[in-house]
Design an enzyme around this catalytic site. Structure first.
Site, PDB file in Angstrom:
ATOM      1  N   TYR A   1       0.805  -1.223   0.000  1.00  0.00           N
ATOM      2  CA  TYR A   1       0.000   0.000   0.000  1.00  0.00           C
ATOM      3  C   TYR A   1       0.843   1.280   0.000  1.00  0.00           C
ATOM      4  CZ  TYR A   1      -4.400  -2.510   0.344  1.00  0.00           C
ATOM      5  OH  TYR A   1      -5.491  -3.313   0.061  1.00  0.00           O
TER       6      TYR A   1
ATOM      7  N   GLU B   1      -8.369  -7.434   4.878  1.00  0.00           N
ATOM      8  CA  GLU B   1      -7.558  -8.469   4.233  1.00  0.00           C
ATOM      9  C   GLU B   1      -6.808  -9.313   5.254  1.00  0.00           C
ATOM     10  OE1 GLU B   1      -5.393  -5.971   1.514  1.00  0.00           O
ATOM     11  OE2 GLU B   1      -7.292  -5.409   0.539  1.00  0.00           O
TER      12      GLU B   1
ATOM     13  N   PHE C   1     -16.973 -10.579 -12.923  1.00  0.00           N
ATOM     14  CA  PHE C   1     -15.744 -11.273 -13.280  1.00  0.00           C
ATOM     15  C   PHE C   1     -14.766 -10.238 -13.829  1.00  0.00           C
ATOM     16  CE2 PHE C   1     -18.421 -15.273 -14.275  1.00  0.00           C
ATOM     17  CZ  PHE C   1     -18.456 -15.604 -12.931  1.00  0.00           C
TER      18      PHE C   1
END
Length: 391
Positions: free
Chosen positions: A98, A140, A381
């Site tokens: 990040y 996460e 997708f």
């Protein structure tokens, strides 16, 4: 959330930043890949980069997040953040990446906007970035912990047990862990990432929905041959006995365990997460109403068509509605999927997967039929251009 001072600055500058955000993200990726070419080779999808869809998705998510912060100062867009975090976790994105993104993103902002970014504006948007980044890092880390992954490494080797040609353009693969350890649990509707090594040495990644029942010992995916490096590689080169590198399962398009009426709408290869949901509902002897909607070019291009119809028929209150642009069987529907004559029960919870125009059309019809916006869930997708269009 945002400090009052930063909220005022972001609200005032959001139109200017929003108007330039695609230029900013395009330049950001140029700078990022120039400094870290391994990220384009082994993490980011090169096809999405070439098409510009990843840039559009990033632009949309930043603009949507910033807009949400200034319009809902006491809240946070957790649904949007969870969707992004699941995608990141399936790719193995790590916390230390990040600051790298921050460095190149803000260099791009300064270059594109120039004098329009005085220190107080830069500081306000810096606050936006780190609010979003730190929220994603926290989600996460939790996702990785749930999978027992260390430093984001949720990859395992899987053997291809069998391969079947479902349609001329869709092949299904049954997989089992190469180390014979138990397969990780998943929830119906989730996906895995598959990483393959291409002839030029790049290790490209693509996500595929799991199509079998969550309790099965193996895992199955159905892959449509599209203009993508990974899908073409799987179609051309991968056969029974080969080995694939597969991630742990992720994804937030999952069923809520209650008896609320359900509507599962898909088009094309978007049927894959719906098949897993149907398998799960049949195994659980789900007693509530389930409306199944699917649209395809023809019966011959409808992947896993027999299973789709059979699972629907096994449900106590299952109702299937299938549309085909051509070649519809006797008594079937010809043309585009249309909910005008489809009964949608009050309190319905809807799940959508397919091309964006299809999902937007379904959403509009569902809203018109009284389905709450919060009860309409979707899967995309590839890069999430739904956010880009909404920003």
């Amino acid at each position: 959330m945002l400090t009052d001072q930063s909220a005022t600055v972001v609200r005032a500058t959001l139109p200017a930043v929003g108007a330039a955000i695609e230029d900013i993200t395009g330049l950001f990726y140029e700078k990022l890949f120039a400094a870290h070419p391994e990220l384009l080779r082994d993490l980011f999808n090169r096809g999405n980069q070439a098409a510009g869809t990843q840039r559009q998705a990033l632009a949309g998510s930043i603009a949507a997040f910033a807009g949400y912060l200034v319009n809902h100062p006491d809240d946070r867009p957790d649904v949007m953040l969870a969707r992004i975090a699941h995608k990141h976790a399936s790719l193995g994105v790590r916390a230390e990446q990040y600051p790298v993104v921050h460095q190149h993103l803000f260099a791009a902002i300064a270059e594109v906007l120039g004098d329009a970014v005085p220190p107080q504006v830069a500081a306000a948007w810096d606050e936006v970035y780190w609010l979003m980044a730190n929220a994603l890092i926290a989600i996460e880390e939790r996702l990785y912990a749930e999978q027992g992954a260390v430093d984001g490494d949720a990859w395992r080797e899987w053997d291809v047990v069998s391969r079947a040609e479902e349609t001329p353009d869709v092949a299904s693969f049954l997989l089992r862990p190469a180390d014979d350890a138990p397969a990780p649990a998943f929830r119906a509707g989730q996906y895995v990432s598959v990483q393959v090594e291409l002839p030029d040495g790049a290790r490209q990644i693509r996500q595929y929905s799991l199509t079998g029942a969550p309790g099965a010992t193996g895992r199955s995916i159905a892959v449509k041959r599209v203009d993508g490096e990974v899908s073409n590689h799987l179609h051309a080169r991968v056969r029974e006995g080969d080995r694939l590198r597969v991630s742990a399962p992720y994804g937030d398009l999952v069923l809520t365990a209650d008896e609320a009426p359900l509507l599962l709408a898909s088009a094309g290869i978007g049927c894959t997460p719906m098949l897993a949901m149907l398998e799960d509902l049949v195994a659980a002897r789900h007693a509530g109403p389930v409306t199944v909607v699917h649209a395809d070019r023809s019966p011959d291009t409808h992947a896993l068509r027999t299973e789709h119809a059979a699972l629907t028929a096994k449900l106590a209150e299952g109702a299937g509605h299938f549309w085909y642009a051509q070649g519809a069987p006797a008594g079937g529907n010809t043309g585009f999927a249309d909910l005008a004559e489809v009964s949608v029960a009050p309190g319905t919870r809807a799940y959508l997967c397919g091309p964006l125009p299809f999902m937007r059309g379904m959403r509009e019809q569902l809203l018109a039929k009284g389905v709450a916006a919060a009860d309409i869930h979707y899967e995309v997708f590839g890069p999430d251009l739904w956010l880009a269009a909404a920003a």
